[in-house]
Enzyme design. Structure first.
Site, PDB file in Angstrom:
ATOM      1  N   ASP A  18     -12.069   7.196   3.264  1.00 32.90           N
ATOM      2  CA  ASP A  18     -10.895   6.969   4.103  1.00 32.90           C
ATOM      3  C   ASP A  18     -10.513   5.481   4.156  1.00 32.90           C
ATOM      4  OD1 ASP A  18      -8.787   7.686   5.679  1.00 32.90           O
ATOM      5  OD2 ASP A  18      -9.974   7.971   7.515  1.00 32.90           O
ATOM      6  N   GLU A  56      -9.343   3.729   1.835  1.00 33.31           N
ATOM      7  CA  GLU A  56      -8.782   3.786   0.482  1.00 33.31           C
ATOM      8  C   GLU A  56      -7.712   2.738   0.215  1.00 33.31           C
ATOM      9  OE1 GLU A  56      -7.627   5.453   2.974  1.00 33.31           O
ATOM     10  OE2 GLU A  56      -5.494   5.071   2.728  1.00 33.31           O
ATOM     11  N   LYS A 107       0.860  -1.189   0.000  1.00 31.40           N
ATOM     12  CA  LYS A 107       0.000   0.000   0.000  1.00 31.40           C
ATOM     13  C   LYS A 107       0.891   1.231   0.000  1.00 31.40           C
ATOM     14  CE  LYS A 107      -3.226   2.665   2.908  1.00 31.40           C
ATOM     15  NZ  LYS A 107      -4.114   2.676   4.089  1.00 31.40           N
ATOM     16  N   ARG A 138      -7.519  -0.433   0.856  1.00 34.31           N
ATOM     17  CA  ARG A 138      -8.027  -1.687   0.292  1.00 34.31           C
ATOM     18  C   ARG A 138      -8.363  -1.536  -1.186  1.00 34.31           C
ATOM     19  NH1 ARG A 138     -12.653  -1.854   4.768  1.00 34.31           N
ATOM     20  NH2 ARG A 138     -10.928  -0.769   5.825  1.00 34.31           N
ATOM     21  N   LYS A 173     -10.217  13.131   7.435  1.00 36.07           N
ATOM     22  CA  LYS A 173      -9.792  12.833   8.802  1.00 36.07           C
ATOM     23  C   LYS A 173      -9.770  14.138   9.602  1.00 36.07           C
ATOM     24  CE  LYS A 173      -6.593   9.012   7.747  1.00 36.07           C
ATOM     25  NZ  LYS A 173      -7.288   7.891   8.393  1.00 36.07           N
ATOM     26  N   ASP A 196       1.577   6.455   5.316  1.00 34.17           N
ATOM     27  CA  ASP A 196       0.614   5.503   4.747  1.00 34.17           C
ATOM     28  C   ASP A 196       1.137   4.797   3.491  1.00 34.17           C
ATOM     29  OD1 ASP A 196      -1.778   4.330   5.409  1.00 34.17           O
ATOM     30  OD2 ASP A 196      -2.998   5.670   4.169  1.00 34.17           O
ATOM     31  N   ASP A 230      -2.524  10.275   3.301  1.00 34.78           N
ATOM     32  CA  ASP A 230      -3.922   9.879   3.487  1.00 34.78           C
ATOM     33  C   ASP A 230      -4.654  10.940   4.299  1.00 34.78           C
ATOM     34  OD1 ASP A 230      -6.345   8.654   3.743  1.00 34.78           O
ATOM     35  OD2 ASP A 230      -5.659   7.072   5.121  1.00 34.78           O
TER      36      ASP A 230
HETATM   37  N1  BES Z   1      -4.270   4.725   6.719  1.00 36.43           N
HETATM   38  C1  BES Z   1      -5.405   4.475   7.512  1.00 36.43           C
HETATM   39  C2  BES Z   1      -5.116   3.508   8.672  1.00 36.43           C
HETATM   40  C3  BES Z   1      -4.132   4.020   9.685  1.00 36.43           C
HETATM   41  C4  BES Z   1      -4.572   4.707  10.802  1.00 36.43           C
HETATM   42  C5  BES Z   1      -2.781   3.777   9.540  1.00 36.43           C
HETATM   43  C6  BES Z   1      -3.663   5.177  11.731  1.00 36.43           C
HETATM   44  C7  BES Z   1      -1.864   4.236  10.478  1.00 36.43           C
HETATM   45  C8  BES Z   1      -2.308   4.939  11.575  1.00 36.43           C
HETATM   46  C9  BES Z   1      -6.515   3.872   6.656  1.00 36.43           C
HETATM   47  O1  BES Z   1      -6.550   4.297   5.342  1.00 36.43           O
HETATM   48  C10 BES Z   1      -7.819   4.271   7.263  1.00 36.43           C
HETATM   49  O2  BES Z   1      -8.106   5.442   7.273  1.00 36.43           O
HETATM   50  N2  BES Z   1      -8.587   3.288   7.732  1.00 36.43           N
HETATM   51  C11 BES Z   1      -9.850   3.531   8.312  1.00 36.43           C
HETATM   52  C12 BES Z   1     -10.829   2.558   7.709  1.00 36.43           C
HETATM   53  C13 BES Z   1     -12.281   2.848   8.075  1.00 36.43           C
HETATM   54  C14 BES Z   1     -12.735   4.130   7.431  1.00 36.43           C
HETATM   55  C15 BES Z   1     -13.116   1.679   7.601  1.00 36.43           C
HETATM   56  C16 BES Z   1      -9.715   3.326   9.816  1.00 36.43           C
HETATM   57  O3  BES Z   1      -9.006   2.399  10.229  1.00 36.43           O
HETATM   58  O4  BES Z   1     -10.284   4.113  10.565  1.00 36.43           O
HETATM   59 ZN    ZN Z   2      -4.765   4.883   4.549  1.00 36.25          ZN
HETATM   60 MN    MN Z   3      -7.592   6.118   5.092  1.00 34.64          MN
END
Ligand code: BES
Ligand code: ZN
Ligand code: MN
Length: 507
Positions: free
Chosen positions: A351, A353, A269, A355, A281, A292, A274
């Site tokens: 968010d 993204e 990834k 996947r 966010k 990210d 992000d």
């Molecule tokens: N990049 C984030 C996950 C992340 C969070 C990595 C904190 C490192 C530190 C990912 O893209 C994300 O935002 N995931 C969301 C998914 C949700 C919207 C289903 C999450 O984990 O809140």
């Molecule tokens: Zn992310």
């Molecule tokens: Mn995200």
């Protein structure tokens, strides 16, 4: 980067800024005292055998991560002895484990920032120990100063290390140190990429770095730019990159060996920033989101390391690079993307993204029917809630493969834990409009993301998913050989996995 050589020199005669020795916590059943670890006999002798006693008076206990500095004994060319804690003394008939050596060497190298040269007189029983000390020291010496007028606290990383007690002419020792140099150099480069601010590290810039390195090491490289992505139908990668001024890229790195009979595909990834996109966010959640792309950085480093080590296995790296930004052209919650695989995805949360870009890259990687696909991603906050900041989660469509990866990670000193893919969580991603939604139940969010990815793995292909959201970026202080900021998480696990696959140790 710090230089490292094997040396047979005597500690006393070495022109260096410091001699590093190991100390350990004695077994409770004994006097409970401090023990000077093997490798430092000559140093101890020069203190009339009283090094342990002196260190105890100074408050040393031998605990892991502890450092104690003292003036070198008279007659030594180096002015300082630095005693570093190794933790408990090993059980009878056992030696210091590799991770204790790596961490101690890392702490010593970091403490010696600003120095020109240090000699490490730590316990070396075999070439594996020499490799571990070299690895720990070269990782611990790392610092990221590219954006500072002068180095961290005005101290440049330790410039040179002489590793004592090893056999410089022995093939196994030489190989162990060469391996450590290659792996740590690439791992440190992955850290640099993670630490590079997102205004500079765009998908295009990342692709350029990867291309240059690939050419240098005889790796075939192919970069799909935004036009090629449209032509190829990469709806996931394009959908995520749609809001950014910096267009997305899909980079393919192919390392091939004429002696290979196995093929691994690593997929990373690579979200260079992000923001969350339209599902923005909030402040407090976006300051470290340059990290990210740590999965793509790990994959990049692992492929280059595999090439430098000349491993007898084919390794293809896929870097799914995009910036997730909100704008008039950004993907909206409610949009449906047609993915590379042909499946449609309703984007309920922009968010989620990671996947989406991974799904396209995994589907593409599947076309070559590799023996296994491993994807690496800072994918979910949920995995951090589950496993904390140091441990990555492993999901897989094959129990034996998941177990193998867990063992490999353990072997290289990367904390990880196997996680399930409960099929009942799939229905949470049912979409009224598309084949699947990019979000499901909140509970078990890390596993939901894994289940989403699984749908894009080619029929019959062994696959594992490493969620490194916790360990990829260290917001706390440095410890062991792990610095602040980008850590290089998963690089050593991927490299070892490739080595074991090459050796035929894995299925
Ligand atoms: N990049 C984030 C996950 C992340 C969070 C990595 C904190 C490192 C530190 C990912 O893209 C994300 O935002 N995931 C969301 C998914 C949700 C919207 C289903 C999450 O984990 O809140
Ligand atoms: Zn992310
Ligand atoms: Mn995200």
């Amino acid at each position: 980067m710090t230089a490292l050589t094997l040396s047979t020199a005597a500690a006393s005669g070495l022109r260096a800024d410091a001699i590093v020795v190991g100390v350990a916590k004695g077994a409770a059943s004994k006097s409970g005292g401090l023990v000077v670890a093997p490798g430092a006999e000559a140093v101890d002798k020069a203190y009339d055998g009283k090094l342990a006693a002196v260190l105890e008076t100074l408050g040393a206990s031998g605990g892991e991560g502890e450092v104690t500095k003292l003036p070198a004994p008279s007659g030594f060319k180096a002015p300082v002895v630095l005693a570093v804690g190794l933790g408990p003394v090993p059980e009878k008939d056992e030696t210091y484990d590799a991770e204790a050596l790596r961490r101690a060497a890392g702490v010593a190298a970091r403490t010696l920032a600003g120095a020109k040269k240090a000699a490490f007189a730590l316990p070396v029983e075999d070439s594996g120990d020499a490799g571990a000390i070299a690895e720990g020291a070269l990782l611990g010496a790392y610092s990221f100063d590219a954006y500072k007028e002068s180095a961290q606290d005005g101290k440049a990383p330790l410039a040179e290390i002489a590793l004592l007690g090893a056999k410089p002419r022995d093939k196994a020792f030489k190989a162990a140190v060469e391996r450590a140099l290659a792996v740590t150099e690439e791992l440190n480069r992955a850290r640099d990429l993670v630490n590079t601010p997102p205004n500079d590290l765009t998908p295009e810039a990342f692709a350029a770095v990867a291309s240059a390195a690939a050419k240098e090491h005889g790796i075939k490289v192919q970069v799909l730019d935004e036009k090629a992505l449209v032509k190829g139908g990469f709806g996931g990668i394009l959908g995520v990159g749609a809001g950014s001024e910096a267009p997305p890229r899909l980079v393919k790195l192919s390392y091939t060996s004429s002696k290979a009979d196995k093929h691994l595909a690593f997929v990373g990834k690579g979200i260079t920033y992000d923001s969350g996109g339209i599902s923005l966010k909030p402040a407090g959640h976006n300051e470290t989101m340059k990290c990210d792309m740590a999965g793509a950085a790990a994959v990049f480093a692992a492929v280059v390391a595999a090439a430098r080590l000349g491993l007898k296995v084919n390794v293809t790296g896929w870097l799914a690079l995009a910036e997730n930004m909100p704008s008039g052209s950004a993907t909206r919650p409610g949009d449906v993307l047609r993915m590379y695989s042909g499946k449609t995805v309703e984007v309920l949360n922009t968010d989620a993204e990671g996947r989406l870009v991974l799904a396209d890259a995994i589907a593409k990687a599947s076309e070559e029917t590799p023996d296994a696909i491993v994807d690496v991603a800072t994918l979910t906050g949920a995995m951090m809630l589950a496993l904390g900041n140091r441990t990555f989660g492993i999901m897989a469509n094959d129990d034996a493969f998941r177990t193998s990866i867990h063992e490999v990670a353990e072997e290289v000193g990367e904390p990880s834990w196997p996680m399930p893919l409960p099929s009942d969580l799939r229905k949470g991603m049912d979409s009224a409009t598309a084949d699947i939604a990019n979000m499901g139940e909140r509970m078990g969010g890390g596993l939901v993301a894994g289940l989403f990815l699984q749908e894009f793995v080619g029929e019959g292909i062994t696959w594992a998913h490493l969620d490194i959201a916790g360990p990829a970026f260290n917001e706390g202080g440095a410890s062991g050989y792990t610095p602040k900021g980008g850590t290089g998480s998963a690089v050593r696990t991927l490299v070892r996995l490739a080595e074991r696959t090459a050796d035929g140790d894995l299925g």
